[in-house]
Design an enzyme around this catalytic site. Structure first.
Site, mmCIF file in Angstrom:
data_model
loop_
_atom_site.group_PDB
_atom_site.id
_atom_site.type_symbol
_atom_site.label_atom_id
_atom_site.label_comp_id
_atom_site.label_asym_id
_atom_site.label_seq_id
_atom_site.Cartn_x
_atom_site.Cartn_y
_atom_site.Cartn_z
ATOM 1 N N ASP A 47 0.839 -1.205 0.000
ATOM 2 C CA ASP A 47 0.000 0.000 0.000
ATOM 3 C C ASP A 47 0.869 1.247 0.000
ATOM 4 O O ASP A 47 1.676 1.453 0.905
ATOM 5 C CB ASP A 47 -0.864 0.002 1.273
ATOM 6 C CG ASP A 47 -1.802 1.199 1.327
ATOM 7 O OD1 ASP A 47 -2.865 1.141 0.693
ATOM 8 O OD2 ASP A 47 -1.456 2.204 1.992
ATOM 9 N N TYR A 52 2.676 9.937 -0.191
ATOM 10 C CA TYR A 52 3.752 9.422 0.669
ATOM 11 C C TYR A 52 5.138 9.763 0.112
ATOM 12 O O TYR A 52 6.137 9.610 0.808
ATOM 13 C CB TYR A 52 3.658 7.892 0.850
ATOM 14 C CG TYR A 52 2.390 7.384 1.512
ATOM 15 C CD1 TYR A 52 1.476 8.261 2.097
ATOM 16 C CD2 TYR A 52 2.099 6.031 1.557
ATOM 17 C CE1 TYR A 52 0.307 7.786 2.685
ATOM 18 C CE2 TYR A 52 0.944 5.550 2.155
ATOM 19 C CZ TYR A 52 0.044 6.435 2.710
ATOM 20 O OH TYR A 52 -1.104 5.958 3.292
ATOM 21 N N LYS A 81 -2.778 5.827 -4.211
ATOM 22 C CA LYS A 81 -3.904 6.744 -3.948
ATOM 23 C C LYS A 81 -3.691 8.089 -4.630
ATOM 24 O O LYS A 81 -2.574 8.621 -4.641
ATOM 25 C CB LYS A 81 -4.046 6.983 -2.437
ATOM 26 C CG LYS A 81 -3.995 5.710 -1.615
ATOM 27 C CD LYS A 81 -4.180 5.932 -0.131
ATOM 28 C CE LYS A 81 -3.858 4.667 0.653
ATOM 29 N NZ LYS A 81 -2.444 4.531 1.031
ATOM 30 N N HIS A 121 -7.643 9.489 -1.872
ATOM 31 C CA HIS A 121 -7.037 9.402 -0.535
ATOM 32 C C HIS A 121 -7.931 9.939 0.589
ATOM 33 O O HIS A 121 -7.880 9.453 1.720
ATOM 34 C CB HIS A 121 -5.698 10.166 -0.556
ATOM 35 C CG HIS A 121 -4.717 9.702 0.465
ATOM 36 N ND1 HIS A 121 -3.379 9.606 0.214
ATOM 37 C CD2 HIS A 121 -4.864 9.301 1.757
ATOM 38 C CE1 HIS A 121 -2.748 9.170 1.290
ATOM 39 N NE2 HIS A 121 -3.636 8.978 2.250
HETATM 40 N N1 LIG Z 1 -5.509 6.076 3.798
HETATM 41 C C1 LIG Z 1 -5.002 6.773 4.795
HETATM 42 O O1 LIG Z 1 -5.375 7.918 5.058
HETATM 43 C C2 LIG Z 1 -3.951 6.126 5.649
HETATM 44 C C3 LIG Z 1 -3.558 6.735 6.856
HETATM 45 C C4 LIG Z 1 -2.595 6.093 7.628
HETATM 46 C C5 LIG Z 1 -2.057 4.890 7.218
HETATM 47 N N2 LIG Z 1 -2.425 4.337 6.010
HETATM 48 C C6 LIG Z 1 -1.808 3.069 5.515
HETATM 49 O O2 LIG Z 1 -1.847 2.093 6.547
HETATM 50 C C7 LIG Z 1 -0.503 1.708 6.875
HETATM 51 C C8 LIG Z 1 -0.392 1.349 8.353
HETATM 52 O O3 LIG Z 1 -0.736 2.430 9.183
HETATM 53 P P1 LIG Z 1 0.343 3.259 10.029
HETATM 54 O O4 LIG Z 1 1.605 3.348 9.242
HETATM 55 O O5 LIG Z 1 -0.353 4.446 10.502
HETATM 56 O O6 LIG Z 1 0.638 2.421 11.309
HETATM 57 P P2 LIG Z 1 0.631 0.915 11.818
HETATM 58 O O7 LIG Z 1 1.036 -0.054 10.791
HETATM 59 O O8 LIG Z 1 -0.658 0.735 12.532
HETATM 60 O O9 LIG Z 1 1.790 1.043 12.918
HETATM 61 C C9 LIG Z 1 3.119 1.336 12.579
HETATM 62 C C10 LIG Z 1 3.883 1.616 13.879
HETATM 63 O O10 LIG Z 1 3.886 0.445 14.704
HETATM 64 C C11 LIG Z 1 5.220 -0.056 14.836
HETATM 65 N N3 LIG Z 1 5.135 -1.517 14.692
HETATM 66 C C12 LIG Z 1 4.890 -2.213 13.566
HETATM 67 N N4 LIG Z 1 4.819 -3.538 13.807
HETATM 68 C C13 LIG Z 1 5.057 -3.690 15.137
HETATM 69 C C14 LIG Z 1 5.120 -4.825 15.995
HETATM 70 N N5 LIG Z 1 4.932 -6.065 15.534
HETATM 71 N N6 LIG Z 1 5.395 -4.620 17.305
HETATM 72 C C15 LIG Z 1 5.589 -3.367 17.777
HETATM 73 N N7 LIG Z 1 5.538 -2.244 17.017
HETATM 74 C C16 LIG Z 1 5.256 -2.404 15.700
HETATM 75 C C17 LIG Z 1 6.022 0.604 13.737
HETATM 76 O O11 LIG Z 1 7.353 0.759 14.113
HETATM 77 P P3 LIG Z 1 8.578 0.039 13.306
HETATM 78 O O12 LIG Z 1 8.499 0.565 11.888
HETATM 79 O O13 LIG Z 1 9.761 0.492 14.068
HETATM 80 O O14 LIG Z 1 8.333 -1.440 13.389
HETATM 81 C C18 LIG Z 1 5.320 1.968 13.637
HETATM 82 O O15 LIG Z 1 5.730 2.822 14.692
HETATM 83 C C19 LIG Z 1 0.326 2.904 6.430
HETATM 84 O O16 LIG Z 1 1.693 2.602 6.341
HETATM 85 C C20 LIG Z 1 -0.341 3.259 5.131
HETATM 86 O O17 LIG Z 1 0.057 2.362 4.117
HETATM 87 C C21 LIG Z 1 -3.385 4.932 5.251
#
Ligand SMILES: NC(=O)c1ccc[n+]([C@@H]2O[C@H](COP(=O)([O-])OP(=O)(O)OC[C@H]3O[C@@H](n4cnc5c(N)ncnc54)[C@H](OP(=O)(O)O)[C@@H]3O)[C@@H](O)[C@H]2O)c1
Length: 306
Positions: A47, A52, A81, A121
């Site tokens: 994704d 980004y 997106k 988005h």
């Molecule tokens: N459409 C939208 O508006 C929107 C908004 C936000 C996100 N997204 C998408 O959704 C994806 C995921 O959301 P997100 O990036 O907000 O956050 P997330 O995946 O919910 O969390 C990422 C955070 O958690 C940590 N983490 C990951 N795996 C872990 C584990 N097994 N144990 C402990 N900590 C862990 C990561 O650190 P480390 O990297 O150090 O592991 C990072 O700090 C995004 O990357 C993006 O592709 C879309």
């Protein structure tokens, strides 16, 4: 290594792996190796987004992993997106033509000839929303994208599409985790056969985006709660012999959502895709159902649904 991933379906036919690799906050220069690593670890869904700033690096990571594993482009599901433009931030909303051009530019950066799922988005472009949606419909007709959808849209935004007599989105990507469960929106999406893709599943972890400049001000209390010794997710993780992250991601999977964990760490990447050998029991699912605190926290620049 898990390579045969479980899938959901878009439009009842197009397979989308239930676990995707999230790339928000991954720098363009780091994306080639991290995306390569994720695909080699078993991810088959990636994704990204125009906003980004990492599509070029993501594309290089996909290309090198396909080469190393000897697999074809069709085996990876790629989402990107459209940045719709936001007048409130001084940006011109994208028009029909500039939406088409944006997809072309994303394809060029990713070095791909089609996208599996193209999303608007956020619903920012109030007056151009339907125009942008019509452009996505055209891109699907031209087979430059296989499926189209939205992100951060609420019921009213989707009802606007319905009222215009246009095809509904194949998917809506929204912030969903135990502290933001959006039950009305989730029911509405299910009733309308719109596949739900959950983002920021890991918000309740104390280390979620725990890097200078990445956390949202709204997450301070949540971080404290996540770190608390009596965090219910810590107890559940212990009970199932899994990590808290796996419990949070499994909750999304059991609710029928696709999930998009992002990690820059090989061990956490591996953990985050290993979600199919256990099941949260009814008691834990019921306990989590009571934890909803309302709206999400992932956007630090305001509510993306407004
Ligand atoms: N459409 C939208 O508006 C929107 C908004 C936000 C996100 N997204 C998408 O959704 C994806 C995921 O959301 P997100 O990036 O907000 O956050 P997330 O995946 O919910 O969390 C990422 C955070 O958690 C940590 N983490 C990951 N795996 C872990 C584990 N097994 N144990 C402990 N900590 C862990 C990561 O650190 P480390 O990297 O150090 O592991 C990072 O700090 C995004 O990357 C993006 O592709 C879309």
């Amino acid at each position: 290594m898990q390579t045969q991933q479980e899938c959901l379906k878009l439009q009842g036919t197009i397979k989308i792996p239930k676990v995707g690799f999230g790339t928000y906050l991954i720098q363009d220069e780091d994306a080639p190796s991290l995306v390569h690593q994720a695909i080699c670890a078993g991810y088959r869904h990636v994704d990204t987004a125009e906003a980004y700033g990492n599509e070029k690096g993501v594309g290089l990571g996909i290309e090198s992993a396909l080469e190393e594993l000897g697999i074809s482009r069709e085996e990876i599901f790629v989402t990107t997106k459209l940045w719709p433009g936001n007048e409130a931030w001084g940006q011109a909303p994208k028009t029909f033509e500039s939406t088409i051009e944006s997809l072309q530019a994303s394809l060029a950066r990713l070095r791909l000839d089609y996208i599996d799922l193209y999303l608007i988005h956020a619903p920012f472009a109030q007056l151009q929303r339907l125009v942008q949606w019509n452009a996505l419909i055209e891109l699907r007709r031209q087979e430059r994208v296989r499926a189209i959808g939205v992100s951060n849209f609420n019921v009213d935004h989707i009802e606007q599409i319905k009222a215009a007599g246009l095809p509904l989105p194949d998917a809506n990507q929204i912030e969903l985790h135990p502290w933001s469960q959006k039950p009305d929106l989730v029911s509405y999406l299910a009733e309308n056969d719109i596949t739900i893709i959950a983002y920021s599943s890991l918000v309740p972890l104390s280390r979620w985006r725990d890097v200078e400049g990445q956390a949202s001000a709204k997450t301070e209390q949540m971080k404290a709660d996540g770190a608390a010794a009596d965090s219910p997710f810590k107890a559940m993780a212990k009970k199932y012999g899994k990590s808290e992250a796996q419990v949070l991601l499994r909750w999304g999977i059991q609710n029928g959502y696709a999930v998009l964990p992002k990690s820059t760490n090989a061990e956490r990447m591996r953990q985050n895709i290993d979600l199919f050998g256990f099941e949260l029991d009814d008691e834990d699912m019921a306990a989590i159902a009571k934890m909803d605190r309302g709206e999400g926290v992932a956007w630090s620049t305001g509510d993306p649904t407004k």
